[in-house]
Motif scaffolding. Structure first.
Motif, PDB file in Angstrom:
ATOM      1  N   ALA A   1      -5.770  -2.986  -0.758  1.00 50.73           N
ATOM      2  CA  ALA A   1      -5.275  -1.777  -0.092  1.00 50.73           C
ATOM      3  C   ALA A   1      -4.263  -1.048  -0.967  1.00 50.73           C
ATOM      4  O   ALA A   1      -4.280   0.181  -1.074  1.00 50.73           O
TER       5      ALA A   1
ATOM      6  N   VAL B   1      -4.308   1.294   5.761  1.00 50.66           N
ATOM      7  CA  VAL B   1      -5.385   0.406   5.312  1.00 50.66           C
ATOM      8  C   VAL B   1      -4.849  -1.011   5.087  1.00 50.66           C
ATOM      9  O   VAL B   1      -5.492  -1.992   5.459  1.00 50.66           O
TER      10      VAL B   1
ATOM     11  N   VAL C   1      -2.156   6.408   3.601  1.00 49.53           N
ATOM     12  CA  VAL C   1      -3.448   5.719   3.589  1.00 49.53           C
ATOM     13  C   VAL C   1      -3.254   4.245   3.234  1.00 49.53           C
ATOM     14  O   VAL C   1      -3.808   3.350   3.888  1.00 49.53           O
TER      15      VAL C   1
ATOM     16  N   ILE D   1      -4.302  -2.668   8.557  1.00 53.54           N
ATOM     17  CA  ILE D   1      -5.581  -3.033   9.180  1.00 53.54           C
ATOM     18  C   ILE D   1      -6.224  -4.212   8.439  1.00 53.54           C
ATOM     19  O   ILE D   1      -6.710  -5.161   9.058  1.00 53.54           O
ATOM     20  N   ALA D   2      -6.198  -4.174   7.114  1.00 51.30           N
ATOM     21  CA  ALA D   2      -6.816  -5.248   6.331  1.00 51.30           C
ATOM     22  C   ALA D   2      -6.091  -6.576   6.545  1.00 51.30           C
ATOM     23  O   ALA D   2      -6.729  -7.605   6.796  1.00 51.30           O
TER      24      ALA D   2
ATOM     25  N   SER E   1      -6.535  -8.886   0.312  1.00 51.72           N
ATOM     26  CA  SER E   1      -6.799  -7.668   1.092  1.00 51.72           C
ATOM     27  C   SER E   1      -5.622  -6.702   0.991  1.00 51.72           C
ATOM     28  O   SER E   1      -5.813  -5.490   0.906  1.00 51.72           O
TER      29      SER E   1
ATOM     30  N   GLY F   1       0.817  -1.217   0.000  1.00 50.08           N
ATOM     31  CA  GLY F   1       0.000   0.000   0.000  1.00 50.08           C
ATOM     32  C   GLY F   1       0.847   1.261   0.000  1.00 50.08           C
ATOM     33  O   GLY F   1       0.560   2.215  -0.724  1.00 50.08           O
TER      34      GLY F   1
END
Length: 164
Positions: free
Chosen positions: A74, A30, A26, A33-34, A70, A3
């Motif tokens: 992201a 993200v 970001v 977290i994902a 995931s 990401g």
């Protein structure tokens, strides 16, 4: 890291370091977290039901695929944010997700055939080479998927005006 990298790449493609830094931040958050949340959901089931003697690749493929997808999503989202335009976010996210899913399929099958003793069916395989292979495949195919999702192929950009 996927990401973060794709977010910065999107901003730099737009020629905006500030957009790249924002998208990288970001994407990093993200992606973290994902990956953590999906891992907490799917790994207990894998460890509870996986038979090490089995040659079944479906459960490991779905487990690793959900985690890697995931991360790819992201990265795709970050790339879309870096490029700019809310309409591009979902296309890039979907491209990153599909690219990472394809990377997982390639990894599982290549791992099963070329590295049968490296335990590539586990979330963390036994050797450095197979772990690196997964990381490179996911990062590269998520990036390619994000670019293709946005229609950023080199053929389109390098195509000149139509000849008459």
């Amino acid at each position: 890291i996927v990401g973060l990298s794709l977010g910065m790449a999107g901003g730099l493609a737009r020629r905006s370091a500030s957009a790249g830094a924002k998208a990288a931040l970001v994407g990093c958050v993200v992606g973290l977290i994902a990956a953590v949340s999906i891992s907490l959901l799917v790994l207990p089931n894998l460890f509870k039901t996986h038979d090490p003697q089995s040659h079944d690749l479906l459960l490991p493929l779905l487990t690793l695929g959900s985690i890697c997808s995931s991360v790819g999503a992201a990265g795709g989202l970050a790339f879309g944010i870096g490029i700019g335009g809310r309409a591009r976010w979902m296309k890039s996210l979907l491209g990153g997700l599909l690219g990472a899913a394809l990377a997982t399929v390639v990894y599982e099958f290549v791992g099963a055939i070329a590295f049968p003793t490296d335990k590539t069916e586990l979330p963390i395989s036994q050797t450095h080479a197979t772990r690196a292979m997964l990381h490179v495949l996911v990062a590269a195919l998520a990036a390619v998927g994000s670019a293709l999702g946005l229609g950023l192929s080199s053929k389109k950009r390098n195509a000149g005006p139509p000849q008459s």
